[in-house]
Design a protein around this motif. Structure first.
Motif, PDB file in Angstrom:
ATOM      1  N   ARG B  56       0.842  -1.196   0.000  1.00  0.00           N
ATOM      2  CA  ARG B  56       0.000   0.000   0.000  1.00  0.00           C
ATOM      3  C   ARG B  56       0.879   1.248   0.000  1.00  0.00           C
ATOM      4  O   ARG B  56       2.047   1.187   0.381  1.00  0.00           O
ATOM      5  CB  ARG B  56      -0.856   0.041   1.276  1.00  0.00           C
ATOM      6  CG  ARG B  56      -2.028  -0.889   1.278  1.00  0.00           C
ATOM      7  CD  ARG B  56      -2.851  -0.678   2.553  1.00  0.00           C
ATOM      8  NE  ARG B  56      -2.160  -1.136   3.758  1.00  0.00           N
ATOM      9  CZ  ARG B  56      -1.994  -0.400   4.852  1.00  0.00           C
ATOM     10  NH1 ARG B  56      -2.460   0.837   4.912  1.00  0.00           N
ATOM     11  NH2 ARG B  56      -1.375  -0.894   5.905  1.00  0.00           N
ATOM     12  N   ASP B  58       1.992   3.800   1.861  1.00  0.00           N
ATOM     13  CA  ASP B  58       2.029   4.153   3.277  1.00  0.00           C
ATOM     14  C   ASP B  58       3.502   4.192   3.683  1.00  0.00           C
ATOM     15  O   ASP B  58       4.323   3.478   3.114  1.00  0.00           O
ATOM     16  CB  ASP B  58       1.282   3.083   4.094  1.00  0.00           C
ATOM     17  CG  ASP B  58       1.003   3.525   5.513  1.00  0.00           C
ATOM     18  OD1 ASP B  58       1.967   3.850   6.233  1.00  0.00           O
ATOM     19  OD2 ASP B  58      -0.173   3.542   5.912  1.00  0.00           O
ATOM     20  N   ARG B  95      -2.509  -5.140   1.546  1.00  0.00           N
ATOM     21  CA  ARG B  95      -3.879  -4.668   1.464  1.00  0.00           C
ATOM     22  C   ARG B  95      -4.473  -4.804   2.853  1.00  0.00           C
ATOM     23  O   ARG B  95      -4.259  -5.806   3.532  1.00  0.00           O
ATOM     24  CB  ARG B  95      -4.673  -5.544   0.482  1.00  0.00           C
ATOM     25  CG  ARG B  95      -5.970  -4.940   0.003  1.00  0.00           C
ATOM     26  CD  ARG B  95      -6.541  -5.758  -1.172  1.00  0.00           C
ATOM     27  NE  ARG B  95      -6.978  -7.084  -0.771  1.00  0.00           N
ATOM     28  CZ  ARG B  95      -8.159  -7.330  -0.200  1.00  0.00           C
ATOM     29  NH1 ARG B  95      -9.014  -6.355   0.020  1.00  0.00           N
ATOM     30  NH2 ARG B  95      -8.492  -8.554   0.149  1.00  0.00           N
TER      31      ARG B  95
END
Lengths: 144, 579
Positions: B56, B58, B95
């Motif tokens: 992701r 992040d 995810r």
């Protein structure tokens, strides 16, 4: 449950007989089974009908077993329809037997059930002593 | 206790953006001391797998800006057999878990409107709750349905209701979850028929149907026919979806209801996995190759309040499933070994007393599910011990898991508790208790878990064991040996008036009218023919009933008519009332 099982059995010579059932399709039977054991431990005779009962199957059991009370467990928001229906069915059969309801019943619905002739309503988490006392009181009131 | 960094290379704290520490050297030394991993080969494989999988967007650092590794501790690492530490190498770095909130109410049209709203808000997953009569195989005009129509979910009597439910929704683009068991074959048949009417091939349909009939006899009690013919229907569906619907999950093996009915954590774990083994044995006996269907099986667990016990249960579930699938059943495909599961917080733990404090319970349970590696999560609403949840309470429940996902750090490091002595012990203990139950079932079934499960249903082993556990728990609460906050301790403060959800009673009238119209307008000869054919097929054990069931729903036979036709052949199951 052991602590409370002596008082009333001393006073009442006959064992109190109660029919326990789930009315309709609702399959949540955990509470009913626990209550069955609580009442049995308190010296009552439990006629356990279990799941998928109708008002007529319960009336028949009360007649056949000469029961003193009916205990219903409700978890599907059907109590306002089914509770009064049960009371009516017993009255129609000429049976003066109190109906005690346990399970998920919002507090504001309790007066409606009492008005319809339900003898006692027990909420989630009601302690064992309260359950036993409510049944005894409901029966005592009828026989008094 | 040493927790060597699996990343090997420590990133000094001062590289964090937000904070500059005056003395990084000491920490760097500590990192260096711990940087050797005990199993470099496994670590290397993990690192390759982790780097090959997308992550992701992040920064994967703590709230204070400390960068953290994807995993700490020892092999086997996440994504490595037996998957105790998770089924993916990077877990939620790839995810986040799916926040799947289960809901259903009123008429099919009401629920359709809700579905469209979910899709407009970017959700791709629809989750359908059916009302009690639909779940039990009765039509809305049955005497059993009185007062229950549209109450705890949506009423689906005929194909027309399923058409309304999915009107203007592109079934090729959504994933649909249907929580239904006894009449699962009919629900799936209707879903296929709706897709066909829209011109969508069934091979494109993606979703899950719960279809876990075994736990119905053990806990939830929404059965119709006796166990063996019911298992034939389940294996028919497994055969059908394996051949025709590669994106469909034909069974979601559910411990949730077993736990809610009062089992212990270990019973939930063992009964659920045993049911999973039973489906595997039944499907193989029905002629399926294990690796052709095992990857489409998924699980559904409860997350209760004892945090460490739950964590141990989730970790043990993955390890046991992997070992049994590989070693006992001989599955070759790695994806057949992976226990994928959905989790729901424990409805039964919620108290009617001071219901607001349930928000705290749900938060802790949700955190356990997250660090336990769940693939999706439903968080309960705090008012569920009082009534069906209000929209406000459901929103708070969703926000609770969003806090777990985005604020707590639970999604940054895989299996963050792995290696802690208590957690590892609890995982072993859960596995030990489950293995003892499997041994008993194998004994009951003369070496077959499937036969052992049938026998356990018949002799009351499951319902009796669950009722004993529930009663023991209640006795402890009653005796004050077990504290439930707000119930038998700390009871002050429970006096607020609350807004509870009420279902509009007109739903029942609307549905009865709808059903009446469908019955009036359909070709009744076609209905009788389809039902007669279904009965004839049902009497032939090797025939797959799915095609005939689809024909029956296409003729607008009702669910009640179809279940009655099958019950004429199979009989109806009634439980022996055991206290």
């Amino acid at each position: 449950m052991s602590a409370d099982s002596n008082s009333a059995t001393d006073e009442a010579p006959e064992r109190l007989r109660i029919v326990l059932a789930k009315l309709g399709l609702d399959g949540h039977d955990r509470g009913l089974k626990v209550v069955a054991r609580i009442l049995r431990d308190a010296g009552m005779e439990v006629i356990f009908l279990g799941l998928r009962q109708t008002t007529s199957s319960i009336v028949a059991a009360v007649e056949q077993e000469d029961a003193d009370a009916v205990g219903l467990s409700m978890h599907n928001a059907g109590h306002l329809t089914l509770g009064p229906k049960m009371v009516q069915a017993l009255a129609d059969a000429g049976l003066d037997v109190p109906v005690v309801i346990g399970g998920i019943v919002p507090a504001e619905d309790e007066p409606l059930l009492y008005q319809a002739g339900v003898a006692a309503v027990l909420g989630p988490g009601a302690p064992a002593t309260e359950v036993v006392e409510a049944v005894r009181a409901a029966v005592a009131q009828r026989t008094a | 206790m040493a927790t060597p960094s699996a990343g090997g290379q420590a990133v000094p704290l001062w590289m964090g953006q937000a904070h500059v520490y005056p003395c990084p050297s000491l920490l760097s030394i500590l990192y260096a001391m711990d940087s050797t991993t005990p199993d470099n080969e496994a670590y290397g494989r993990w690192k390759d797998a982790y780097e090959a999988s997308p992550t992701r967007d992040d920064s994967f650092e703590t709230m204070s800006g400390v960068p953290v590794e994807p995993v700490y501790g020892d092999a086997p690492y996440p994504g490595q057999y037996p998957y105790t530490r998770g089924i993916h190498p990077g877990m939620y770095r790839g995810r986040l878990w799916t926040m799947r909130m289960f809901a259903g109410f009123g008429t099919a049209e009401d629920t359709n409107a809700r579905f469209k709203e979910i899709l407009r808000n970017g959700g791709g997953g629809l989750s359908t709750a059916f009302d009690m009569p639909t779940l039990m195989g009765y039509d809305s005009d049955s005497e059993w349905a009185e007062g229950e129509v549209g109450r705890a979910g949506v009423a689906v009597d005929t194909l027309a209701d399923m058409e309304d439910l999915f009107a203007d929704i592109d079934l090729a683009k959504v994933s649909t979850s249907m929580t239904i068991n006894g009449p699962a074959n009919i629900a799936l048949a209707k879903y296929i028929a709706v897709a066909e009417k829209k011109g969508i091939d069934r091979a494109q349909l993606s979703g899950t149907i719960q279809n876990d009939i075994l736990k119905e006899y053990q806990a939830q009690k929404e059965y119709i026919y006796p166990p063996r013919p019911s298992m034939r229907i389940v294996t028919d569906m497994m055969r059908y979806t394996t051949a025709e619907m590669p994106k469909w999950h034909p069974v979601s093996i559910s411990g949730y209801h077993i736990r809610e009915a009062g089992s212990t954590a270990a019973q939930e774990l063992a009964f659920t996995l045993a049911n999973g083994f039973a489906y595997v044995e039944a499907a193989v006996a029905a002629g399926l190759e294990i690796d052709a269907f095992a990857k489409r099986l998924s699980f559904f667990f409860n997350s209760h309040s004892d945090f460490f016990e739950e964590l141990g249960k989730f970790r043990a579930a993955r390890r046991i499933w992997a070992r049994w699938m590989k070693e006992h059943y001989g599955a070759q495909d790695e994806s057949s070994w992976k226990c994928r599961f959905h989790t729901q917080t424990a409805g039964v733990s919620l108290t009617a007393q001071q219901p607001e404090i349930n928000i705290a319970r749900v938060a802790i349970q949700a955190f356990a599910a997250a660090v336990g590696g769940t693939q999706s999560l439903h968080t309960d609403s705090y008012d569920e011990a009082l009534a069906l949840p209000t929209e406000d309470a459901a929103r708070i429940a969703l926000r609770t898991q969003q806090i777990v996902a985005y604020e707590t750090g639970a999604a940054v490091v895989a299996d963050p508790f792995g290696g802690a002595p208590y957690v590892e012990w609890m995982t072993d203990e859960m596995e030990r208790q489950a293995e003892a139950i499997f041994a008993h079932l194998l004994d009951l079934g003369n070496g077959s878990i499937l036969e052992g499960v049938y026998e356990g249903i018949e002799n009351g082993y499951f319902v009796g064991g669950i009722a004993d556990s529930a009663y023991r728990f209640e006795r402890e609460v009653n005796a004050g040996r077990r504290i439930i906050v707000g119930v038998n301790a700390f009871t002050e403060g429970d006096d607020d008036e609350r807004q509870l959800l009420r279902i509009d009673p007109s739903v029942e009238e609307i549905q009865l009218k709808r059903l009446g119209e469908v019955k009036q307008n359909r070709n009744s000869d076609a209905v009788s023919q389809a039902l007669a054919k279904l009965k004839a097929d049902a009497a032939v054990p090797d025939l797959n009933l799915m095609p005939t069931t689809i024909e029956a729903v296409q003729a607008y036979a009702t669910e009640g008519e179809i279940t009655q036709a099958l019950a004429d052949v199979f009989g109806r199951y009634t439980e022996q009332a055991i206290v």
